[in-house]
Design an enzyme around this catalytic site. Structure first.
Site: not given
Length: 641
Positions: A2, A50
């Site tokens: 991420c 994410r």
């Protein structure tokens, strides 16, 4: 995998900085298009993009956790993957801890509560971690042992800002007091000399990187106090423990275990596949855990600059579906501005471009790929590692005679047979080996960088690393140097930045602590021996990889840049870049244009030097001049593949 961004405020005014993080976070959406979030208290603000790989429905970040008597004591953002998270969770549950998710992030913060900063010693994986302890009011930062995942930071009067990509810090520059146009001349000289910006610096004076294998503690208004927890050590031994076959079996078991752990995901995992032993070994082992494995490679139409045919033969031999992306010169040139933007700092490696295209192709089919980076540094794979063996006779020459031979070598005409051997044999290792990427000698450097100072050179970077390996054999010293220079400065930067540009997670099973524990015990004759490199690895893989790649030299994704810069494909493009660049303060453009005019792949090959300067000029046009605007797409992908 991420993108994280956070600020530890100096004056308990984190709430005022929330809009800064919210504004800067989208510029690295490519690192995590599946979800985004922010969190703050009076001291810290965290932001997160994410890419959902494990525990897709849960494991949202920023993540809060705390023991029963201190709920939500810790807040964490984490970029990467922890491959032994299942085992860590079981270990911590036995110690009495409860978990709210089934992802790989929560064991980190629970482990931090249990072990403190030593939690990093229990992690198998790649990571950039930020944990805020609201009770002790301390920020904990960490990077994985080899530097697979990046972590930038800057400290100003407003506090410490940190993130997975430098561009997100630059977005916050006005509010944080960062000079977004101040260029680090020493880092630039190192870049031109070495083809990458060595850690911990960046080309922006105000922004640096947490080094690989390091943790740091920061308090509000305080400095970043860094500690190295990973110190690669190659025991000095002449004979391997056990028989040769015992050694080969240990390597095979360690790599098989690493690949099995690296296959853990709730999404589809594929594999890059070139024509060499490293990626072929990884793909072959991966197929054991995914019978429907997809593999990917790239190449060019020009003959001799493609491993497509060999990769296809390997794919057929191991029984996987194989997907190929062929890159044209026009696509190549058109992608360079966006690639430089994704990189944050220039890396003068043309292989970045085909990697970008094969990653884009892979992302249409999978969300995670395995790759073979790190095998050369751990197992002795570069041809240059054979040089100390060829120079061994010079070790017996008395010093006075050695100095005489050095003068003879210097006096011989350029190109005369024996000149290179004499020069290399009479030059200490520390002076002749800078890593895999030196482009310019000092005279050439001064022509291109007229302001270059002799007190700034490669030894700024290499001398401290060589000091750590005093007394080791020269081959091992070269490997050790490459772990801290070429691997983390070029190989892993492009692996992370270019795959994440396509929202694709790249995993590197060779760079696993269990694999390293085996590799570091190999004596020299198990690495460079029998006329080949990676001798022990090749023998360990005899029953795993197809015969046609077992002893084949790795080419990776070779690029015909020498020919393109001399021909119609890129010569005009390069000349335009040089003439339009506003880098006169730093670069002698007349000297660069002269190199371009002289360049001919079979006579005067300046391609590496030219590419180094061209990459910087494109980077400068984007980040300093604001003249070049890359065509960056905001792409959406399905959360599950």
């Amino acid at each position: 995998m991420c993108g994280l961004l956070g600020i530890l405020a100096a004056n308990s005014d984190a709430a005022e900085l929330v809009p800064v993080v919210e504004r800067a976070l989208p510029c690295m959406r490519h690192r995590g298009p599946d979800d985004a979030g922010t969190w703050h208290d009076e001291d810290a603000v965290f932001g997160f993009n994410r890419l959902s790989i494990i525990d897709i429905a849960h494991s949202h970040q920023p993540l809060q956790w705390g023991p029963e008597n201190q709920p939500n004591r810790y807040s964490m953002t984490f970029n990467g993957e922890i491959y032994n998270f299942v085992e860590l969770r079981e270990q911590l549950e036995k110690a009495g801890y409860a978990f709210n998710t089934s992802g790989d992030g929560e064991p980190i913060v629970v482990g931090f509560h249990h072990w403190g900063a030593d939690v990093v010693k229990y992690l198998r994986g790649m990571f950039g971690i930020a944990i805020w302890d609201s009770v002790e009011r301390k920020l904990f930062l960490a990077r994985d042992p080899f530097g697979i995942k990046p972590l930038y930071y800057a400290t100003t009067e407003r506090g410490t800002i940190f993130g997975s990509e430098k561009k997100s810090l630059l977005e916050a520059a006005p509010e944080m007091g960062i000079d977004a146009k101040k260029l680090n001349k020493r880092a630039l000289e190192h870049y031109v000399d070495l083809q990458y910006v060595p850690e911990p610096e960046s080309l922006h004076t105000d922004i640096v990187r947490l080094e690989s294998g390091c943790t740091a503690i920061v308090t509000p208004g305080g400095e970043v106090k860094q500690t190295r927890y990973f110190k690669p050590n190659f025991p000095i031994q002449q004979v391997a423990k056990g028989t040769e076959q015992d050694v080969f079996d240990r390597i095979a078991r360690a790599l098989e275990d690493s690949v099995e752990k690296h296959m853990r995901a709730d999404v589809t995992v594929g594999s890059f596949l070139s024509g060499g032993i490293d990626s072929t070994a990884i793909a072959t082992l991966a197929k054991r855990h995914n019978p429907n494995l997809l593999t990917f490679t790239t190449g060019f139409e020009r003959e001799g600059f493609s491993e497509v045919d060999v990769a296809a033969e390997s794919a057929a031999a191991i029984g996987v579906e194989h997907i190929v992306k062929v890159v044209s010169p026009e696509e190549f040139a058109g992608a360079i501005p966006k690639i430089m933007w994704y990189l944050d700092d220039p890396v003068a490696d043309p292989a970045l471009v085909p990697l970008y295209f094969v990653a884009a192709e892979a992302r249409k089919h999978v969300k995670v790929v395995l790759s073979g980076e790190g095998a050369d540094e751990l197992f002795g794979g570069y041809t240059i590692y054979k040089e100390p063996l060829s120079l061994k006779p010079f070790d017996k020459v008395p010093s006075p005679l050695l100095r005489g031979l050095a003068k003879v070598g210097e006096a011989l005409p350029e190109g005369m047979r024996g000149k290179s051997l004499l020069q290399r044999g009479t030059t200490p290792l520390e002076q002749r080996y800078y890593g895999n990427a030196r482009s310019f000698n000092f005279e050439q450097l001064q022509e291109v960088l007229p302001w270059a100072k002799q007190e700034w050179d490669h030894s700024d970077v290499t001398a401290p690393i060589y000091a750590q390996s005093e007394g080791w054999d020269p081959v091992t010293r070269m490997q050790h140097l490459d772990l801290f220079t070429w691997l983390r400065g070029d190989i892993l930067v492009k692996a992370d930045k270019i795959t994440m540009a396509n929202s694709l997670e790249l995993r590197v099973p060779f760079l696993d602590r269990v694999v390293f524990d085996v590799a570091q015990t190999l004596p020299v004759d198990m690495r460079v021996s029998h006329g080949t490199t990676k001798y022990a690895l090749r023998r360990a893989m005899e029953q795993i990889v197809p015969e046609h790649v077992l002893n084949r030299r790795k080419l990776g994704f070779p690029v015909p840049i020498r020919h393109w810069l001399a021909g119609d494909e890129l010569h005009g493009w390069a000349e335009d870049i040089i003439r339009e660049s506003q880098t006169d303060e730093f670069i002698n453009k007349d000297a660069v244009l002269k190199m371009l005019a002289e360049h001919h792949p079979t006579e005067r090959d300046h391609s590496r030097r030219l590419w180094t300067i061209l990459a910087f000029m494109v980077w400068h046009g984007i980040f300093i001049e604001d003249r070049i605007t890359p065509d960056i797409e905001q792409r959406d992908y399905p959360v599950e593949l």
